[in-house]
Every structure is written in C-alpha cells, then in structure tokens.
Design a protein around this motif. Structure first.
Motif, mmCIF file in Angstrom:
data_model
loop_
_atom_site.group_PDB
_atom_site.id
_atom_site.type_symbol
_atom_site.label_atom_id
_atom_site.label_comp_id
_atom_site.label_asym_id
_atom_site.label_seq_id
_atom_site.Cartn_x
_atom_site.Cartn_y
_atom_site.Cartn_z
ATOM 1 N N ARG A 100 0.805 -1.135 -0.116
ATOM 2 C CA ARG A 100 0.007 0.073 0.177
ATOM 3 C C ARG A 100 0.563 1.011 0.428
ATOM 4 N N ARG A 101 2.091 0.914 0.616
ATOM 5 C CA ARG A 101 3.069 2.259 0.532
ATOM 6 C C ARG A 101 3.100 2.781 -0.855
ATOM 7 N N LEU A 102 3.224 1.203 -1.508
ATOM 8 C CA LEU A 102 4.684 1.347 -3.020
ATOM 9 C C LEU A 102 3.309 1.759 -3.858
ATOM 10 N N GLU A 103 1.995 1.268 -3.248
ATOM 11 C CA GLU A 103 0.495 2.572 -4.489
ATOM 12 C C GLU A 103 0.731 4.098 -4.216
ATOM 13 N N HIS A 104 1.146 4.289 -3.254
ATOM 14 C CA HIS A 104 1.480 5.988 -2.789
ATOM 15 C C HIS A 104 2.823 6.297 -3.261
ATOM 16 N N GLU A 105 3.498 5.709 -3.590
ATOM 17 C CA GLU A 105 5.270 6.755 -4.224
ATOM 18 C C GLU A 105 4.912 5.969 -5.439
ATOM 19 N N LEU A 106 4.485 5.060 -6.118
ATOM 20 C CA LEU A 106 4.355 5.144 -7.658
ATOM 21 C C LEU A 106 3.259 4.439 -7.977
ATOM 22 N N PRO A 107 2.483 5.952 -8.443
ATOM 23 C CA PRO A 107 1.675 5.358 -9.478
ATOM 24 C C PRO A 107 1.188 4.578 -10.582
ATOM 25 N N ASP A 108 1.665 4.163 -10.850
ATOM 26 C CA ASP A 108 1.844 3.780 -12.178
ATOM 27 C C ASP A 108 1.557 2.097 -11.538
ATOM 28 N N LEU A 109 1.886 1.228 -10.341
ATOM 29 C CA LEU A 109 1.706 0.696 -9.331
ATOM 30 C C LEU A 109 0.108 0.095 -9.710
ATOM 31 N N HIS A 110 -0.046 -0.599 -9.819
ATOM 32 C CA HIS A 110 -1.526 -1.257 -9.697
ATOM 33 C C HIS A 110 -1.990 -2.253 -8.874
ATOM 34 N N ILE A 111 -2.924 -2.596 -7.864
ATOM 35 C CA ILE A 111 -2.591 -4.010 -7.687
ATOM 36 C C ILE A 111 -4.028 -3.610 -6.980
ATOM 37 N N ASN A 112 -5.224 -4.737 -7.276
ATOM 38 C CA ASN A 112 -6.690 -4.920 -7.202
ATOM 39 C C ASN A 112 -6.828 -5.513 -6.027
ATOM 40 N N TRP A 113 -7.298 -4.996 -4.726
ATOM 41 C CA TRP A 113 -7.862 -5.410 -3.314
ATOM 42 C C TRP A 113 -8.904 -5.881 -3.761
ATOM 43 N N SER A 114 -9.420 -7.047 -3.997
ATOM 44 C CA SER A 114 -10.064 -7.724 -4.042
ATOM 45 C C SER A 114 -11.144 -8.607 -2.902
ATOM 46 N N GLY A 115 -9.890 -8.950 -1.514
ATOM 47 C CA GLY A 115 -9.539 -9.534 -1.153
ATOM 48 C C GLY A 115 -10.032 -11.431 -1.648
ATOM 49 N N ALA A 116 -10.004 -12.320 -0.369
ATOM 50 C CA ALA A 116 -9.680 -14.124 -0.904
ATOM 51 C C ALA A 116 -10.285 -14.213 -0.430
ATOM 52 N N LEU A 117 -11.295 -15.361 -0.427
ATOM 53 C CA LEU A 117 -11.666 -16.725 -0.361
ATOM 54 C C LEU A 117 -11.568 -18.042 -0.499
ATOM 55 N N CYS A 118 -10.994 -18.312 0.365
ATOM 56 C CA CYS A 118 -10.388 -19.355 1.178
ATOM 57 C C CYS A 118 -10.687 -20.421 1.740
ATOM 58 N N TYR A 119 -11.122 -21.064 1.047
ATOM 59 C CA TYR A 119 -12.150 -23.157 1.566
ATOM 60 C C TYR A 119 -11.330 -24.609 1.571
ATOM 61 N N ASN A 120 -9.362 -23.982 1.423
ATOM 62 C CA ASN A 120 -8.412 -24.779 1.342
ATOM 63 C C ASN A 120 -8.578 -25.940 2.709
ATOM 64 N N ALA A 121 -8.291 -27.127 2.527
ATOM 65 C CA ALA A 121 -8.704 -27.840 4.112
ATOM 66 C C ALA A 121 -7.376 -26.943 4.569
ATOM 67 N N ALA A 122 -6.270 -27.344 4.494
ATOM 68 C CA ALA A 122 -4.851 -27.131 4.982
ATOM 69 C C ALA A 122 -4.417 -25.598 5.329
ATOM 70 N N ALA A 123 -4.658 -24.910 4.343
ATOM 71 C CA ALA A 123 -4.752 -23.670 4.463
ATOM 72 C C ALA A 123 -6.050 -22.767 5.890
ATOM 73 N N LEU A 124 -6.918 -23.193 5.544
ATOM 74 C CA LEU A 124 -7.737 -22.949 6.750
ATOM 75 C C LEU A 124 -7.520 -23.871 8.474
ATOM 76 N N ALA A 125 -6.987 -25.209 8.265
ATOM 77 C CA ALA A 125 -6.704 -25.418 9.436
ATOM 78 C C ALA A 125 -5.392 -24.757 9.574
ATOM 79 N N ALA A 126 -4.742 -23.519 9.121
ATOM 80 C CA ALA A 126 -3.324 -23.736 9.527
ATOM 81 C C ALA A 126 -4.282 -21.998 10.072
ATOM 82 N N THR A 127 -4.764 -21.314 9.096
ATOM 83 C CA THR A 127 -5.573 -20.104 9.941
ATOM 84 C C THR A 127 -6.742 -20.170 10.588
ATOM 85 N N SER A 128 -7.169 -21.000 11.609
ATOM 86 C CA SER A 128 -7.938 -21.324 12.921
ATOM 87 C C SER A 128 -6.574 -21.608 13.365
ATOM 88 N N ALA A 129 -5.401 -22.905 13.228
ATOM 89 C CA ALA A 129 -4.624 -22.479 14.852
ATOM 90 C C ALA A 129 -4.022 -20.990 15.321
#
Length: 355
Positions: free
Chosen positions: A71-100
């Motif tokens: 987000r800092r780089l977005e302000h410093e570099l106007p040509d840097l574009h990031i799509n802050w779409s959010g991420a939806l995860c329901y991979n079992a291993a990743a969910l377990a790691a996140t839950s812990a």
C-alpha cells in the motif's frame, strides 16, 4: 553509505524492488538482467498478495508486513496498480493453519463466512462451501507491470537498468566482491546483490559456495472468460483462480512432470474442466495459454536474504514467494545496505544457516 554503488543482478520483481528502494535512498544502482525484466518466474506468477500460509514458520514476520508495504508503494508509484479484491479460501490445510493461528477469532483482516455469505460474495459458485475464510485486505497484481513500475521508479532516482546483459561471474579482490563481469565488460560496485533466482547457485559456485536452491516448477494458466465470472480471489482444493486486469482468468498449479498426466498441458485441461464444473456461466471459458515458471526454492523453504559470510560486498536475495515478499524485502535490504541496520525480521533468512 548514502552514495554507495550497488549492482543488482536480476530484474524480476524482487530485484526491481531492491533496486527501487536503494536508488530512492541515494545509492548509485545498476540493474543487470540476462534477458528482459520480469522475463523469468516473475512473469509466470499468480501474484496473490496474502499474509496467510499453510506453513507459518519464520516467514510469517515478513509476510505480515507485505500488505502495508504494497500500500505504501501504491502511493509512491502511481503506475503500480493492485487489485484489492479480497481472497476467499476454503482449502482444508490453509483453513486449519489459519484457525490455529487466529484461534477462530474474526476481525477486520479476517472473516469467517457461512455458505450464504460465500454465495453473496461469489454468486457464480455452483456449490458454495459450508465455511470459508475471507481476507478482505488481500489482493493481487500484474507482476510484469509491477516490476516495470518499480524499475521506472528506480530510474527516476538515477538507477540504470541493463537488459540482455548476463553476468558471467563475480569480481574478487581477495575475498571481497568488488563487482561483476559481463560480456559487455566489468562493472565495479561497493556491493553486489544477487536476486537472480534459480541462476544464483551457478554464480556462487566459483567462489566455493554451495547454495541449496532448486527449481520448483509451477504453471500459470490463462483462460478467456466472460468478465466478472470470479469476483474475489478463490483458493480451494480444486483451484486457485482470480480475474486478471484484462478480464481473463488466471489459475496457478504445481506440476511434477514435463508431459503426461502430471504435465502442464494435462493439468491445464483438468483446471479448465474444474472451472466449467464449478462456476455458472463458465461453459464458454477457453484455454488461452499455459506458461511454466521455475520458482527458486531453498532446501528449507525459507528465503535466503543477507550478506554472504566470508565475502564482503556480496548480498543474497533468493526466495519464494517472491511477489508477496518483494515490497518488504526491497525496503529491508535497502535499510541494511544503506544504513547498516540489522533487521531482526530477516534473522531466519540469513545465508550463514547453510554453513
């Protein structure tokens, strides 16, 4: 050291970020790239900017800084574009790691959604999961465009970027690295940063240094699809998928064979079938391209970042995941080289652990 000379070998997104941050703080920077900027694994990256990982470990301290630094780089570099779409995860291993890690506690950066909420976020999912983790602050970028934005930012601060300039070897004065040799001649420098990915071990071998980094193959699949088929970034046991800036869909897969049932082409066809079966309106989705990338994977899966013991003037920056860590690593490396600071977040990443 504000006016030190630094050569950065490699113009992927990691090298580009290091070059930008160094030049912005007053270093005289030259970037040497053997082919074209972002022409290696960077250009074949799924480029998901996220802080969660199935194997948290020592890398989490760096990943936790990624969103803020981008987000800092977005302000410093106007040509840097990031799509802050959010991420939806329901991979079992990743969910377990996140839950812990988060002890199932919701918050502004992490939400647990039920099936109805998932369906509201992703209305084209034919079978929404019963439960999913949603990270609204996560996003993605075009890694090639981001690399060029960083290099343009470096140039604006006086850096020189030389493509089609392969480094043939490191120049030594006793044990100190004082520059590099290329087909176009020698380039002296106070410091040389190797951000050359899988090519780094070969550059170190003549110094008697063995860096346990292997190529880890991955594929990037691009699909032509109706716009808006996927609203967020979806990660589950069947696929990782997101919409690219041009409206196409991107999918990431690992592969373990050059051909056959576990080869890139077969996996791309399986991924295409999965999309058609998982999303409403995906009947007309077609395969545009399959690209192979070789990720630099250290033997212990942790980044290799820091000075090379026994060879002053040499600094290593080899890692996976490169896109996620690039913004933060660029900042921290510049602070170490320019200001002589020692960053505690980089402590688990030091090359000296392989001695």
């Amino acid at each position: 050291m504000a006016h030190s000379t630094v050569i950065v070998v490699g113009a992927g997104i990691v090298g580009a970020s290091i070059a930008y941050h160094l030049a912005r703080q007053g270093a005289q920077v030259t970037v040497l790239e053997q082919s074209i900027a972002a022409g290696g694994v960077t250009g074949r990256s799924f480029a998901w900017i996220n802080t969660a990982d199935a194997e948290p470990g020592a890398i989490q301290a760096l990943r936790a800084l990624a969103l803020t630094d981008y987000r800092r780089l977005e302000h410093e570099l106007p040509d840097l574009h990031i799509n802050w779409s959010g991420a939806l995860c329901y991979n079992a291993a990743a969910l377990a790691a996140t839950s812990a890690r988060d002890n199932l506690s919701p918050g502004p950066s992490l939400q647990w959604l039920d099936q109805a909420q998932v369906a509201q976020l992703e209305p084209n999912l034919i079978t929404p999961p019963q439960r999913a983790r949603y990270a609204p602050a996560e996003g993605s970028l075009d890694p090639v465009a981001a690399t060029h934005a960083l290099l343009d930012g470096a140039r604006a601060h006086g850096a020189e970027v030389l493509e089609q300039t392969p480094v043939l070897g490191l120049r030594l004065d006793g044990g100190r690295v004082i520059g590099v040799d290329t087909a176009n001649g020698a380039y002296p420098a106070d410091n040389v940063v190797l951000a050359a990915g899988c090519a780094t071990p070969a550059l170190l071998a003549p110094l008697g240094l063995q860096l346990p980094v292997q190529a880890s193959p991955s594929i990037l699949i691009r699909l032509d699809a109706p716009p808006g088929l996927v609203k967020t970034l979806i990660s589950n046991s069947e696929m990782e998928i997101r919409e690219a800036a041009d409206g196409s869909l991107l999918m990431a897969e690992d592969y373990i064979a050059a051909s056959g049932a576990q080869g890139p082409d077969a996996l791309a066809q399986a991924a295409l079938l999965s999309v058609r079966q998982s999303l409403r309106g995906a009947e007309a989705v077609t395969l545009r391209s399959v690209e192979v990338g070789q990720r630099p994977m250290p033997s212990d899966r942790l980044p290799v970042i820091g000075p090379s013991a026994g060879h002053p003037g040499l600094y290593l920056a080899v890692m996976h995941p490169g896109v996620i860590l690039a913004a933060t690593v660029g900042r921290l490396v510049s602070e170490e080289l320019i200001h002589g600071q020692t960053c505690t977040a980089l402590a688990p990443c030091r090359p000296s652990r392989f001695r």
